[in-house]
Design a protein around this motif. Structure first.
Motif, PDB file in Angstrom:
ATOM      1  N   ALA A 261      66.618  50.010 -30.874  1.00  0.00           N
ATOM      2  CA  ALA A 261      65.998  51.494 -31.634  1.00  0.00           C
ATOM      3  C   ALA A 261      67.247  51.857 -32.544  1.00  0.00           C
ATOM      4  N   ALA A 262      68.452  51.452 -32.064  1.00  0.00           N
ATOM      5  CA  ALA A 262      69.415  52.075 -32.901  1.00  0.00           C
ATOM      6  C   ALA A 262      69.817  51.173 -34.055  1.00  0.00           C
ATOM      7  N   CYS A 263      70.079  50.029 -33.935  1.00  0.00           N
ATOM      8  CA  CYS A 263      70.511  48.987 -34.726  1.00  0.00           C
ATOM      9  C   CYS A 263      69.340  47.989 -35.139  1.00  0.00           C
ATOM     10  N   GLY A 264      68.170  47.860 -34.949  1.00  0.00           N
ATOM     11  CA  GLY A 264      67.396  47.057 -35.067  1.00  0.00           C
ATOM     12  C   GLY A 264      67.634  45.822 -34.163  1.00  0.00           C
ATOM     13  N   PRO A 265      66.765  44.627 -34.416  1.00  0.00           N
ATOM     14  CA  PRO A 265      66.926  43.533 -33.440  1.00  0.00           C
ATOM     15  C   PRO A 265      68.166  43.025 -33.804  1.00  0.00           C
ATOM     16  N   ILE A 266      69.101  42.492 -32.758  1.00  0.00           N
ATOM     17  CA  ILE A 266      70.281  41.744 -32.951  1.00  0.00           C
ATOM     18  C   ILE A 266      70.141  40.865 -31.903  1.00  0.00           C
ATOM     19  N   VAL A 267      69.874  39.312 -32.566  1.00  0.00           N
ATOM     20  CA  VAL A 267      69.813  38.301 -31.610  1.00  0.00           C
ATOM     21  C   VAL A 267      71.359  37.692 -31.483  1.00  0.00           C
ATOM     22  N   PHE A 268      71.254  36.544 -30.511  1.00  0.00           N
ATOM     23  CA  PHE A 268      72.303  35.959 -30.272  1.00  0.00           C
ATOM     24  C   PHE A 268      73.265  36.528 -29.163  1.00  0.00           C
ATOM     25  N   VAL A 269      73.823  37.593 -29.394  1.00  0.00           N
ATOM     26  CA  VAL A 269      74.827  38.225 -28.618  1.00  0.00           C
ATOM     27  C   VAL A 269      74.248  38.300 -27.364  1.00  0.00           C
ATOM     28  N   GLY A 270      73.072  38.821 -26.935  1.00  0.00           N
ATOM     29  CA  GLY A 270      72.506  38.825 -25.541  1.00  0.00           C
ATOM     30  C   GLY A 270      72.106  37.321 -25.059  1.00  0.00           C
ATOM     31  N   LEU A 271      71.907  36.525 -25.797  1.00  0.00           N
ATOM     32  CA  LEU A 271      71.516  35.160 -25.354  1.00  0.00           C
ATOM     33  C   LEU A 271      72.904  34.265 -25.191  1.00  0.00           C
ATOM     34  N   VAL A 272      73.921  34.417 -25.885  1.00  0.00           N
ATOM     35  CA  VAL A 272      75.027  33.359 -25.838  1.00  0.00           C
ATOM     36  C   VAL A 272      76.361  34.017 -25.000  1.00  0.00           C
ATOM     37  N   VAL A 273      76.423  35.425 -25.299  1.00  0.00           N
ATOM     38  CA  VAL A 273      77.366  35.876 -24.422  1.00  0.00           C
ATOM     39  C   VAL A 273      77.622  35.798 -22.900  1.00  0.00           C
ATOM     40  N   PRO A 274      76.583  35.824 -22.442  1.00  0.00           N
ATOM     41  CA  PRO A 274      76.470  35.889 -20.718  1.00  0.00           C
ATOM     42  C   PRO A 274      76.702  34.360 -20.310  1.00  0.00           C
ATOM     43  N   HIS A 275      76.603  33.440 -21.357  1.00  0.00           N
ATOM     44  CA  HIS A 275      76.996  31.784 -20.962  1.00  0.00           C
ATOM     45  C   HIS A 275      78.448  31.747 -21.088  1.00  0.00           C
ATOM     46  N   LEU A 276      78.970  32.442 -22.215  1.00  0.00           N
ATOM     47  CA  LEU A 276      80.351  32.375 -22.271  1.00  0.00           C
ATOM     48  C   LEU A 276      81.070  33.179 -21.082  1.00  0.00           C
ATOM     49  N   ALA A 277      80.523  34.136 -20.676  1.00  0.00           N
ATOM     50  CA  ALA A 277      81.076  34.939 -19.407  1.00  0.00           C
ATOM     51  C   ALA A 277      81.032  33.976 -18.369  1.00  0.00           C
ATOM     52  N   ARG A 278      79.931  33.350 -18.102  1.00  0.00           N
ATOM     53  CA  ARG A 278      79.587  32.431 -17.046  1.00  0.00           C
ATOM     54  C   ARG A 278      80.669  31.160 -16.886  1.00  0.00           C
ATOM     55  N   PHE A 279      80.734  30.844 -18.267  1.00  0.00           N
ATOM     56  CA  PHE A 279      81.773  29.965 -18.365  1.00  0.00           C
ATOM     57  C   PHE A 279      83.057  30.201 -17.777  1.00  0.00           C
ATOM     58  N   ILE A 280      83.448  31.490 -18.102  1.00  0.00           N
ATOM     59  CA  ILE A 280      84.842  32.191 -17.541  1.00  0.00           C
ATOM     60  C   ILE A 280      84.682  32.116 -16.304  1.00  0.00           C
ATOM     61  N   CYS A 281      83.769  32.827 -15.507  1.00  0.00           N
ATOM     62  CA  CYS A 281      83.956  33.381 -14.193  1.00  0.00           C
ATOM     63  C   CYS A 281      83.273  32.759 -13.260  1.00  0.00           C
ATOM     64  N   GLY A 282      82.432  31.859 -13.648  1.00  0.00           N
ATOM     65  CA  GLY A 282      81.603  30.945 -12.611  1.00  0.00           C
ATOM     66  C   GLY A 282      80.330  31.670 -12.178  1.00  0.00           C
ATOM     67  N   PRO A 283      79.586  31.278 -11.504  1.00  0.00           N
ATOM     68  CA  PRO A 283      78.230  31.731 -11.183  1.00  0.00           C
ATOM     69  C   PRO A 283      78.029  33.193 -10.652  1.00  0.00           C
ATOM     70  N   ASP A 284      79.380  34.023 -10.306  1.00  0.00           N
ATOM     71  CA  ASP A 284      79.190  35.398  -9.547  1.00  0.00           C
ATOM     72  C   ASP A 284      78.731  36.499 -10.638  1.00  0.00           C
ATOM     73  N   TYR A 285      77.569  37.124 -10.177  1.00  0.00           N
ATOM     74  CA  TYR A 285      77.248  38.141 -11.353  1.00  0.00           C
ATOM     75  C   TYR A 285      78.094  39.454 -11.144  1.00  0.00           C
ATOM     76  N   ARG A 286      78.626  39.594  -9.968  1.00  0.00           N
ATOM     77  CA  ARG A 286      79.688  40.806 -10.201  1.00  0.00           C
ATOM     78  C   ARG A 286      80.700  40.655 -11.097  1.00  0.00           C
ATOM     79  N   TRP A 287      81.119  39.314 -11.405  1.00  0.00           N
ATOM     80  CA  TRP A 287      82.050  39.240 -12.619  1.00  0.00           C
ATOM     81  C   TRP A 287      81.299  39.051 -13.958  1.00  0.00           C
ATOM     82  N   ILE A 288      80.344  38.181 -13.784  1.00  0.00           N
ATOM     83  CA  ILE A 288      79.606  38.034 -15.396  1.00  0.00           C
ATOM     84  C   ILE A 288      79.066  39.274 -16.163  1.00  0.00           C
ATOM     85  N   LEU A 289      78.717  40.354 -15.211  1.00  0.00           N
ATOM     86  CA  LEU A 289      78.184  41.652 -15.909  1.00  0.00           C
ATOM     87  C   LEU A 289      79.233  42.122 -16.686  1.00  0.00           C
ATOM     88  N   PRO A 290      80.569  42.565 -15.951  1.00  0.00           N
ATOM     89  CA  PRO A 290      81.519  43.247 -16.507  1.00  0.00           C
ATOM     90  C   PRO A 290      82.068  42.395 -17.621  1.00  0.00           C
TER      91      PRO A 290
END
Lengths: 342, 334
Positions: A261-290
């Protein structure tokens, strides 16, 4: 070495890593305030931030009234999109899930044009609320359609329902803007994801939703870990799968809805960054989320800074920059980085 | 992408102008039942055995012909005929409306009118007539199969355009020396004289043509705006932006941080978005709008952006500008 020691070692490194990311984010945010399409010296920026230069100067106006809210909005929206993407990928076990396929963007756009044409609403400050409502409604609709039937909202049904709602909302939007030039003009501003032209009122409007959503998301890590093992296993472990899914969807709707709503559709960040996070911390969502929460605003702000300095005296919208820079990065991840399944 | 075209940087692209100037003035033949011929903006001589009488025209071109008493049988516009500034106040009864959106023309309906001439501006940069440009629906483009297409070339001056349509109207049998037409021309000439006189009294006055939008400020490039070139020719110092968008040179784009890059004494505000309260509203909405001293001083006036075709319309708009120039303070921006 037992696997539990590996995990403990990893956790030992991940904690400080989070702190490092926090420092990087602070630095990037500072850059985002000092750099922009207008050339302002560092000392002028610092004086403006300290309030030493009086209200009248243009340097003060640009720094305090434009760049500070823009940067804060970038931090919050970036964090929201990254976390929403991570939660959605976890709950749907679909590594390509992003908020776009849940109907968030199309729902928001449809409501923006409806507000403009039917209610005669004008001005970003007003129609972001319609965008927010549209995003939430679309997500709920997707969830409701997918929940029909015995097995509930399974990942496949969610993806199909998302595609259907997106298509429906999209035709509604197109149908309206084809016959209404005013709506098209207003939509144009909103439809290219951007942090430009959003000032304090928009920031304070969406900030509470984003903060609540972000805090709530941090409590989801363990439940998402359970779902990642498969629904039967999660159920076997005593998890209430339906409830988890509903809660996760509510969080995604609020985060992605308010950000879009505030910025209009911004793609890519939501798709790719979680993969980057997963690459760093492994499959544990308790780390992936932060990690997603800190990595995403860093990516978003850096892209925004690039957009602001490459096209002086104009600017490129951050959505455009992310598209241009993001596509090759994404291909690189898929090609070389082993796109890890959620 | 096509959907963007009419609005990108305002309808400019679709309604308007073109790079290279046209120096070719259309030639006419004495009017009678025929044969008829007219030199199109493209340079091609279009001929017919009989003088055309059933004409379909694009909005502004229709207004130009109607000002000389030539009534088309059909009109296609780029927006609602109720809001199109060219058609405002014109009696459209008996004229079929064939389109009210850029790039969309009802060719079936057009065919049923059995036209013998299509009239639309010629765009040298796009090498096409209005309604037949790149981006228009393929179906709509079939319009050109119904009858010969002619138009005056969009170039460096509204005066050339008005004169071109006068010549076309004359070739179609209009009595261009009828008293009310002469009066309208006289009014235009008086308006130009008054405009030049007002400009002469303010030798230091600079003006900037602008169009503020939510995400950026557009500054018009006079090179691609024939009316701004006319103003410059008549002595008004219209600022030429130094960095027009290379991909879309009608404008220079300024981020809101750079809104005060130019400090004119008077702002010519894109007439398509101008209202009496617009300046105050933008001042409230955008923290840097009032960093433009002229905006702060409320030195703003509507600019007839990219639509003029007739002496009458130009005269009326010139009168408004002359009033604003007379009232302007040539030291606001300095």
């Amino acid at each position: 070495m037992s696997s539990s020691t590996v995990r403990a070692r990893r956790a030992l490194a991940l904690g400080p890593g989070l702190a490092v990311l926090g420092v990087i984010l602070a630095l990037v945010a500072f850059l985002s305030i000092t750099l922009g399409s207008r050339d302002i010296g560092l000392s002028d920026v610092l004086r403006a931030l300290a309030g030493l230069d009086g209200d009248g100067s243009i340097e003060h106006t640009v720094t305090v009234d434009m760049r500070v809210p823009r940067t804060l909005l970038g931090v919050l929206v970036g964090a929201a999109l990254g976390v929403a993407g991570a939660v959605l990928q976890g709950v749907t076990r679909n590594p390509l899930a992003d908020t776009g396929i849940m109907g968030v963007n199309s729902g928001a756009a449809a409501f923006v044009v409806l507000a403009i044409t039917v209610l005669g609403v004008r001005g970003v400050g007003v129609y972001i609320w319609f965008a927010f409502a549209g995003a939430i409604l679309a997500t709920l609709l997707v969830y409701a359609i997918a929940s029909l039937g015995r097995e509930g909202a399974t990942p496949v049904k969610l993806a199909l329902a998302g595609a259907a709602v997106t298509a429906g909302m999209g035709s509604l939007t197109t149908g309206i803007v084809m016959t209404n030039v005013d709506a098209l003009n207003e939509l144009r501003f909103w439809q290219v994801g951007s942090l430009a032209g959003r000032y304090a009122p928009i920031l304070t409007g969406v900030a509470p939703f984003l903060v609540i959503g972000l805090v709530a998301s941090l409590a989801c890590g363990r439940a998402l870990n359970g779902l990642a093992l498969g629904e039967d296993t999660a159920r076997g472990l005593g998890q209430r799968v339906g409830l988890t899914r509903a809660a996760a969807f509510a969080i995604v709707a609020v985060l992605a809805g308010a950000a879009t709503a505030a910025c209009g559709p911004i793609v890519f960040v939501g798709l790719v960054v979680p993969h980057l996070a997963r690459f760093i911390c492994g499959p544990d969502y308790r780390w992936i989320l932060p990690y997603s929460m800190l990595l995403s605003p860093i990516v978003l702000l850096l892209a925004d800074i690039v957009g602001r300095v490459v096209a002086r005296p104009g600017e490129l919208q951050v959505g455009v920059v992310l598209g241009v820079l993001g596509a090759p990065v994404f291909i690189g991840i898929v090609r070389y980085g082993r796109l890890s399944e959620a | 992408m096509r959907i963007w075209r009419p609005i990108v940087a305002a309808a400019a692209l679709s309604l308007t102008l073109a790079a290279c100037g046209s120096t070719d003035t259309p030639e006419t033949t004495p009017t009678s039942a025929g044969p008829w011929q007219f030199t199109d903006g493209s340079g091609e001589v279009v001929k017919a055995d009989k003088t055309p009488t059933r004409i379909i025209a694009h909005a502004g071109e229709a207004a130009a012909l109607m000002s000389f008493g030539i009534k088309p049988v059909g009109v296609y516009a780029d927006e609602s005929v109720k809001t199109d500034p060219n058609l405002k106040g014109l009696d459209l009864t008996g004229i079929e409306i064939l389109g009210e959106e850029w790039g969309k023309i009802d060719v079936e309906k057009a065919a049923s009118l059995r036209p013998d001439l299509i009239v639309g501006d010629y765009w040298p940069a796009e090498k096409a007539h209005s309604g037949l440009e790149e981006g228009v629906d393929e179906k709509s483009k079939k319009l050109k199969e119904l009858a010969p297409v002619v138009g005056v070339s969009q170039g460096k001056s509204i005066v050339d355009l008005a004169e071109g349509y006068e010549a076309l109207a004359k070739s179609l049998g209009a009595k261009v020396d009828a008293p009310e037409i002469a009066a309208s021309k006289k009014k235009f000439e008086d308006a130009v004289t008054a405009f030049k006189a007002a400009v002469a009294t303010k030798p230091n006055l600079t003006v900037l043509a602008m169009s503020p939008a939510d995400d950026k400020v557009y500054v018009a490039n006079p090179e691609f705006a024939p009316e701004l070139l006319d103003f410059q020719k008549w002595g008004l110092k219209v600022v030429n932006p130094d960095k027009p968008d290379p991909g879309f040179p009608y404008w220079e784009n300024l981020s809101w941080e750079n809104a005060d890059k130019y400090q004119p004494d008077l702002i010519l505000w894109d007439g398509r978005s101008y209202t009496d309260t617009a300046n105050a509203e933008w001042g409230k909405k955008q923290p840097t709008w009032f960093a433009i001293k002229a905006a702060k001083a409320n030195a703003v006036v509507s600019w007839p952006a990219y639509w003029l075709h007739t002496y009458g319309h130009f005269a009326a708009e010139l009168d408004k500008l002359t009033t604003a120039i007379k009232a302007a303070d040539e030291n606001v921006g300095s």
